[in-house]
Design an enzyme around this catalytic site. Structure first.
Site, PDB file in Angstrom:
ATOM      1  N   ASP A   8      25.143  42.924  33.012  1.00  0.00           N
ATOM      2  CA  ASP A   8      26.750  43.223  33.622  1.00  0.00           C
ATOM      3  C   ASP A   8      27.138  44.443  32.505  1.00  0.00           C
ATOM      4  O   ASP A   8      28.174  45.108  33.080  1.00  0.00           O
ATOM      5  CB  ASP A   8      27.350  41.944  33.615  1.00  0.00           C
ATOM      6  CG  ASP A   8      27.571  41.512  34.969  1.00  0.00           C
ATOM      7  OD1 ASP A   8      27.687  42.183  35.913  1.00  0.00           O
ATOM      8  OD2 ASP A   8      27.984  40.290  34.921  1.00  0.00           O
ATOM      9  N   LYS A  18      23.324  39.402  45.977  1.00  0.00           N
ATOM     10  CA  LYS A  18      22.578  39.663  44.806  1.00  0.00           C
ATOM     11  C   LYS A  18      21.252  38.919  44.981  1.00  0.00           C
ATOM     12  O   LYS A  18      20.304  39.604  44.857  1.00  0.00           O
ATOM     13  CB  LYS A  18      23.215  39.170  43.588  1.00  0.00           C
ATOM     14  CG  LYS A  18      24.365  39.968  43.209  1.00  0.00           C
ATOM     15  CD  LYS A  18      25.404  39.402  41.952  1.00  0.00           C
ATOM     16  CE  LYS A  18      26.692  40.426  41.918  1.00  0.00           C
ATOM     17  NZ  LYS A  18      27.634  39.739  41.127  1.00  0.00           N
ATOM     18  N   GLN A  65      28.953  34.900  37.353  1.00  0.00           N
ATOM     19  CA  GLN A  65      29.639  35.470  38.265  1.00  0.00           C
ATOM     20  C   GLN A  65      31.214  35.339  37.847  1.00  0.00           C
ATOM     21  O   GLN A  65      31.746  34.067  37.602  1.00  0.00           O
ATOM     22  CB  GLN A  65      29.634  34.761  39.857  1.00  0.00           C
ATOM     23  CG  GLN A  65      30.270  35.439  40.924  1.00  0.00           C
ATOM     24  CD  GLN A  65      29.737  36.754  41.162  1.00  0.00           C
ATOM     25  OE1 GLN A  65      28.869  37.511  40.829  1.00  0.00           O
ATOM     26  NE2 GLN A  65      30.854  37.791  41.595  1.00  0.00           N
TER      27      GLN A  65
HETATM   28  N1  GUN Z   1      32.649  39.491  40.020  1.00  0.00           N
HETATM   29  C1  GUN Z   1      32.923  40.543  40.685  1.00  0.00           C
HETATM   30  N2  GUN Z   1      32.106  41.629  40.419  1.00  0.00           N
HETATM   31  C2  GUN Z   1      31.385  41.155  39.365  1.00  0.00           C
HETATM   32  C3  GUN Z   1      30.231  41.772  38.654  1.00  0.00           C
HETATM   33  O1  GUN Z   1      29.823  42.779  38.848  1.00  0.00           O
HETATM   34  N3  GUN Z   1      29.815  40.964  37.722  1.00  0.00           N
HETATM   35  C4  GUN Z   1      29.994  39.376  37.719  1.00  0.00           C
HETATM   36  N4  GUN Z   1      29.401  39.219  36.520  1.00  0.00           N
HETATM   37  N5  GUN Z   1      31.006  38.963  38.175  1.00  0.00           N
HETATM   38  C5  GUN Z   1      31.738  39.943  39.190  1.00  0.00           C
END
Ligand code: GUN
Length: 285
Positions: free
Chosen positions: A121, A54, A98
């Site tokens: 998200d 990211k 996350q």
């Molecule tokens: N953990 C795995 N995929 C994601 C995601 O798309 N967003 C978040 N916040 N955590 C994750």
């Protein structure tokens, strides 16, 4: 034959170029760049890798990227305090915590404390509710990425049977709403589903998000199925593999997303798009 394998990297790179151009326009007008704040709790290796991806993507398109790495034993109240501060930070358009979080933390308390204006998200009840009502603003990243692939590959979805294995808030549930909105008849399975193979064998579109390496093979699927593999599993030899045995299903399918290089990059680029939507809609108009 190779074109049965969906190239998520290629689509994601094209979309990143478009986003970068939009950021350049924003900056030319004298506005600040969009910004993402990530909160990473603990030392989980997969989470660290996802956050790094990211970060690279944000930098590539010209976003501000800030990351808070917190120890695994941190108190929930400390995370809430940080989110309160980030909710007010005028350089930040998106806050991403996350997942998964350590067991002593109530994930919903954390997710609900993020301002819906900074929820990139799509996990805040405001955005999740709008997805449910087929009127979304911020759409969950992996499902949005899969829908973008469906669009780009010109897959006609009206009337198809779509089966989603896995009912998480982050993939399965929002995915079902996306496919319903696109005219599919949807089935969401869960760990109590009896005779799972009955459903998968009737799936024109099969979404697999369960985290079990190579769980689906050719005996589970319908001829000409389109398969989206959302699993990312690390094997003992260090190799990354999906939930679907690609070699086994390959002859039978129309399309499949590989792991890596399929849904993963599309998830990240969907996040970039969500940040831009939040920037324009809520923070810089
Ligand atoms: N953990 C795995 N995929 C994601 C995601 O798309 N967003 C978040 N916040 N955590 C994750």
């Amino acid at each position: 034959m190779l074109n049965k394998i969906i190239n998520g990297n290629k689509i994601a790179n094209l979309l990143k170029k478009k986003i970068k151009k939009r950021v350049i326009k924003i900056l030319k007008k004298g506005n600040r760049p969009p910004g993402l704040a990530v909160i990473l709790v603990g030392n989980d290796n997969s989470s660290k890798i996802y956050v790094k991806k990211k970060k690279i993507a944000c930098k590539k398109v010209g976003y501000i990227f800030k990351c808070w790495k917190l120890i695994k034993t941190i108190k929930e109240s400390e995370i809430l305090k940080l989110i309160k501060k980030l909710n007010q930070d005028k350089t930040i358009d998106g806050i991403l915590v996350q997942l998964p979080l350590p067991n002593h933390i109530n994930t919903n308390n954390i997710l609900y404390s993020i301002s819906y204006k900074k929820d990139v998200d799509g996990l805040h009840p405001y955005h999740a509710g709008r997805i449910l009502q087929n009127n979304p603003i911020i759409r969950s990243c992996a499902p949005k990425g899969i829908m973008t692939i469906i669009e780009k590959y010109n897959i006609q979805t009206h009337g198809l049977n779509a089966v989603i294995i896995g009912s998480s808030n982050i993939v399965g549930r929002p995915m079902s709403m996306e496919l319903l909105a696109s005219g599919c008849t949807i089935t969401i399975t869960n760990k109590y589903t009896k005779n799972l193979i009955y459903y998968t064998k009737h799936a024109d579109i099969l979404i697999v998000a369960i985290g079990k390496p190579n769980f689906i093979n050719k005996s589970w699927i319908k001829n000409k199925a389109v398969i989206f593999d959302v699993g990312i599993n690390k094997l003992l030899n260090g190799k990354i593999t999906g939930d679907v045995n690609l070699n086994s299903v390959y002859k039978k399918i129309s399309y499949i997303t590989p792991v890596p290089g399929g849904v993963g990059p599309m998830t990240v680029v969907s996040l970039l798009d969500n940040i831009l939507i939040a920037y324009k809609k809520y923070h810089n108009n």
